[in-house]
Design an enzyme around this catalytic site. Sequence first.
Site, PDB file in Angstrom:
ATOM      1  N   HIS A 168       3.050  -2.367 -16.864  1.00 49.20           N
ATOM      2  CA  HIS A 168       3.276  -1.785 -15.540  1.00 49.20           C
ATOM      3  C   HIS A 168       4.776  -1.653 -15.297  1.00 49.20           C
ATOM      4  CE1 HIS A 168       2.852  -0.968 -11.246  1.00 49.20           C
ATOM      5  NE2 HIS A 168       3.825  -1.828 -11.045  1.00 49.20           N
ATOM      6  N   ASP A 186      -5.740  -3.992  -0.364  1.00 45.29           N
ATOM      7  CA  ASP A 186      -4.306  -3.753  -0.539  1.00 45.29           C
ATOM      8  C   ASP A 186      -3.865  -2.501   0.208  1.00 45.29           C
ATOM      9  OD1 ASP A 186      -1.675  -4.118  -1.735  1.00 45.29           O
ATOM     10  OD2 ASP A 186      -2.195  -2.434  -3.039  1.00 45.29           O
ATOM     11  N   ARG A 246       1.654  -3.562   6.649  1.00 50.04           N
ATOM     12  CA  ARG A 246       3.022  -3.954   6.291  1.00 50.04           C
ATOM     13  C   ARG A 246       4.020  -2.909   6.781  1.00 50.04           C
ATOM     14  NH1 ARG A 246       2.543  -4.444   0.084  1.00 50.04           N
ATOM     15  NH2 ARG A 246       4.807  -4.450   0.208  1.00 50.04           N
ATOM     16  N   SER A 274       0.514  -7.522  -4.232  1.00 58.04           N
ATOM     17  CA  SER A 274      -0.022  -6.162  -4.277  1.00 58.04           C
ATOM     18  C   SER A 274      -0.087  -5.656  -5.717  1.00 58.04           C
ATOM     19  CB  SER A 274       0.849  -5.230  -3.424  1.00 58.04           C
ATOM     20  OG  SER A 274       0.468  -3.888  -3.589  1.00 58.04           O
ATOM     21  N   LYS A 308      -3.749  -5.538  -8.528  1.00 54.98           N
ATOM     22  CA  LYS A 308      -4.211  -4.355  -9.268  1.00 54.98           C
ATOM     23  C   LYS A 308      -4.195  -4.611 -10.779  1.00 54.98           C
ATOM     24  CE  LYS A 308      -1.417  -1.479  -6.833  1.00 54.98           C
ATOM     25  NZ  LYS A 308      -1.205  -1.979  -5.463  1.00 54.98           N
TER      26      LYS A 308
END
Length: 388
Positions: A36, A115, A122, A137, A141
């Site tokens: 990621h 999320d 947020r 967050s 995932k």
Amino acid sequence: FNGMTSDEQLYFTRAMLESGEQIDLSAISGVKCDKHSTGGVGDKTSLVVGPLAAACGVKMAKMSGRGLGHTGGTLDKLESIPNFKIEQTKENFFKQVNEIGLAIIGQTANITPADKLLYSLRDVTGTVDSIPLIASSIMSKKLASGADHIVLDVKVGKGAFMKNVEMAEKLAKAMVEIGRLANRDTVATLTDMSEPLGCAVGNALEVEEAINTLKGKGPKDFTDLCIALTNEILLVCNIAKTEEEAMSMTIDAINSGKGLEKFKQMVAYQNGDINVIDDYSLFNVSKNTVEVVYEDDDAYVSEIDALKVGESAMLLGAGRETKESKIDMGVGIVLNKKVGDFVKSGDVLATLYVNEKNVNEAIDMLSSAYVMTNEKVEPIKKIIEVIR
């Protein structure tokens, strides 16, 4: 970390994880890894790192996203390949990864719906920048995606979400700790995004650069980062026992053409036109180009503001201002000069591939991204730190 203990971050991550579907990758044999990136300008690393890792024996079952902002996401870039199909059934996804070790597809499952709701909250409560909330967050995932091992590329600098090293380091450590507590082998790299990564910015142009890199002809900064990230994957997956062994395997995957072959196999499995690998004209890059020429005294490039380059590309249509915006796959920017390069009057700093949209504004934005100096400047080192 700003009001949350490590255990609290894990519980919060799990709560989001359990709000939706979780991908079970047990139907895929072998060692499974997910990579990621927190994103940046010219960041097309998944298109190189995935094939290289797969060529070394790692199963790269990757669900990716679309871009919002400066430039396209990984899926947008892949869709610049004619007929490339990002939507796959679960059965085809598993079959592809089992057979060739690599797939990059769109997210089909309803992963972490909490999320999405919490992000809206947020936004209105001024907590978008909260490190524990960002870490939870991202990791919710990643955990939902089912891989046993996770490699995180945390970008830091003007062209990244995290603007300074201290905050990026906190985020990386928080995510690695969540991974550890969740029994997933996790490693994070902090990488510099003060100037764009590589030379190409824009969807089709970035895929061309990724293919060139798999052919061993990519820009040095981009190639070095892809090698470093692949090495981390091989180490965290225990495919390689030492950094030297990992490096040897990664370099061989480039030099032997095995990484390029994995990319070609992925394109073929996902209905794309494999002829693009040798014939870049099939990418339909715009034929209209504008050169930004340096007209001052000879100097060195001391800075290229990645954010301004990204915004310039977005003005041309390479990125999305809103989720509904349509991307122009054929526009973008190729930087002819990077930080540390010597520039003579009359040299081309960058080439813009344009259609009719915002050309003059994009030129002005790109020109203002370059900062010059009379003193010699060292190229920017991409890897700042590795957190294991």
